[in-house]
Design an enzyme around this catalytic site. Sequence first.
Site, short mmCIF file in Angstrom:
data_model
loop_
_atom_site.label_atom_id
_atom_site.label_comp_id
_atom_site.label_asym_id
_atom_site.label_seq_id
_atom_site.Cartn_x
_atom_site.Cartn_y
_atom_site.Cartn_z
N CYS A 27 1.09 -1.20 0.07
CA CYS A 27 -0.40 -0.29 -0.02
C CYS A 27 1.13 1.32 0.09
CB CYS A 27 -0.92 -0.03 1.40
SG CYS A 27 -1.62 -1.47 1.47
N GLY B 209 -0.99 -1.28 6.30
CA GLY B 209 -0.48 -2.19 7.63
C GLY B 209 -1.88 -3.00 7.59
N GLU C 206 17.97 -17.45 -7.08
CA GLU C 206 17.78 -16.38 -7.98
C GLU C 206 17.42 -16.36 -9.44
OE1 GLU C 206 17.19 -13.46 -6.60
OE2 GLU C 206 17.28 -11.39 -8.15
N GLU D 45 8.66 -14.84 -10.61
CA GLU D 45 7.78 -13.87 -10.18
C GLU D 45 7.37 -13.20 -11.40
OE1 GLU D 45 9.49 -10.75 -7.75
OE2 GLU D 45 11.12 -11.36 -8.54
N LYS E 97 6.62 -4.10 -4.06
CA LYS E 97 7.80 -4.25 -4.07
C LYS E 97 8.29 -4.35 -2.74
CE LYS E 97 12.07 -2.52 -5.34
NZ LYS E 97 12.31 -3.75 -6.24
O1 M6R Z 1 12.87 -4.85 0.28
P1 M6R Z 1 13.08 -6.39 0.67
O2 M6R Z 1 15.00 -6.70 -0.11
O3 M6R Z 1 13.24 -6.27 2.17
O4 M6R Z 1 12.85 -7.26 0.01
C1 M6R Z 1 12.73 -8.80 0.23
C2 M6R Z 1 12.27 -9.05 -0.71
O5 M6R Z 1 10.64 -8.95 -0.84
C3 M6R Z 1 12.08 -8.95 -2.45
O6 M6R Z 1 13.71 -9.47 -2.79
C4 M6R Z 1 11.47 -9.58 -3.59
O7 M6R Z 1 11.59 -11.35 -3.15
C5 M6R Z 1 11.56 -9.62 -4.58
N1 M6R Z 1 10.63 -9.74 -5.44
C6 M6R Z 1 12.95 -10.21 -5.60
O8 M6R Z 1 12.78 -9.85 -6.93
#
Ligand code: M6R
Length: 605
Positions: free
Chosen positions: A2, A100, A478, A485, A600
């Site tokens: 959000c 949240g 990865e 994804e 994200k």
């Molecule tokens: O902001 P962060 O690095 O903590 O996020 C972790 C994951 O949510 C993030 O890496 C997610 O797996 C991505 N979509 C991968 O491309």
Amino acid sequence: MCGIVGYIGPDEAWTTIVEGLKRLEYRGYDSAGIAAIDSQGTLRCVRRKGKLNVLLNAVGGDWVPGKIGIGHTRWATHGRPSDENAHPHCIDDIALVHNGIIENAAELRDMLLAQGQRFTSETDTEVIAHLIALSKGDSLEERVRKAIPQLRGAYSIAVISSQSPDRLVVAKQASPLVIGVKDGVGLIASDIPALLDQTQTFIFLEDGDIAVIKQSGINITDINGKAINRPSKTIEWSPTMAEKGGYKHFMHKELHEQPRAMADSIRGRVRADGTVHIPEEILHKCASSSRIVVCACGSSWHAGLVARLAFEDLADIATEVELASELRYRKALLDNRSVVIAISQSGETADTIAAVKLAKERGATTIAIVNVMESSLARLCDHVLYTQAGPEIGVASTKALTTQMAVLILMAIAAGQYKQVLSETSAQHIIAQMLEIPRHLESILEREEELKSIANELKSAQSALFIGRSYGYPAALEGALKLKEISYIHAEGYAGGELKHGPIALVEPRVPIVAIATEGPTYDKLLANIAEVKAREGRVYAIGPENEPRLAHEAHRLFTIARVHPVLSPLLTTAALQIIAYHVADQLGADVDQPRNLAKSVTVE
Ligand code: M6R
């Protein structure tokens, strides 16, 4: 998850809010909405299920007028994506947006229903709007102050009221919220990029803060109304960094920014004499720790797997890698001799933050590897090392991940030197090669067409297997994550040695195998895995070192990377795999920057 934007100032609020929401859509895109109060004091709201564009099309040019407003882009938690569940939620004189999860929403809803309130949505957010709307008579901030103690969970909220159209009131607890600082204008948002076209100066709210934002200034207090001073900070990100800049997708732009991001992340930490600069306190803590525990989620966890290998290989430090979502609920045996390294692009991932809080309670030293300046994790940890990737807007992590790996490898080199277990000659050799990584990334991008043609062959697959060993294993994980994804092709990453323990049963001509070959002790072993796959009619797409005839002979297609020290190889293999995944998704016409169901910044559990 959000995105929230708010504006009060001399102009029509919706213009700034729409721009902000466009830059925040990576936080969720299940619905979008805006509420504003016009010059007659009338509160109006427009909201629609779907992406911001759906709302823009529905509204046409006919926006809610007003010089004060709030907007929201949603990632659904309570209640399916629908017009009714879209924010803002308007009750009486109140409009409210929320990021949240309110954990006691069901109890509060029952209580409010018993009091005769009517609900029009399935969201947890609507209870907050009711609670604030119910307490009449006080100032808006007092009404917010009365409602908040009844809430349990995570929230950042922004509220406006037609009874006090001169102010925005915001409150934060465990979800991010920033205030943009600009003369004569009040600005709030979930994240920095939303406001970069307005200001580069921000105030970062802490949990428990309540702020009143007027055109004339900002007043921050705690729950009891006691004034709090939060300093403003200037962020060195420019507005253009958060724009597509002519690229079809943010992800494509961010892939092309990788050489620059890598150079910035490495060069600031390597001194002219070729030594690595990591604060001595950090090195001392790592070197004297009983063990390092790395914790993260998603792609950042893959950076953690590279860190484990690097700390063990270069610094002789026992290192474990934990998924933050598991670590936070385990009887983790952490104490004041443990060092916990938390890795996160956003610095707002709820599980990673919770794992760090647990580590701190147990007395561990905590170090954040974070991209977003002044993010929650950066402020929470005892030490922070920033990657210099710049804003990353595409939901799929690209430059953020490879720069995390680079910073962690530099830490491992410095720790090895500090402990005197890594010879100066070896350290200098790796550092010299590391300084060449941006150039190698440039040449991978110059050969993008090769990767695109591999993508063209992979795009018809229903399922794919990625295998690697040692430093090739995190890259394999990865590569698989990236493919699934953004293109929705099922993919799994495996350590090559595990193939015979199950996954080889999947091998057949229609399941492509992507093999990441990394020089070192496991290289020949991976070649043997490739041979086993080929013997079962598997088609192998290899990523591996140049000038290696055996690999060229075994693979159906081979994409070569420069020969570098094995510890550095994931910086190149990962970049190549990200580009392949991008082109598969693009060729399939997928929504690359906003894949279904994802956001994200995962700021809820
Ligand atoms: O902001 P962060 O690095 O903590 O996020 C972790 C994951 O949510 C993030 O890496 C997610 O797996 C991505 N979509 C991968 O491309």
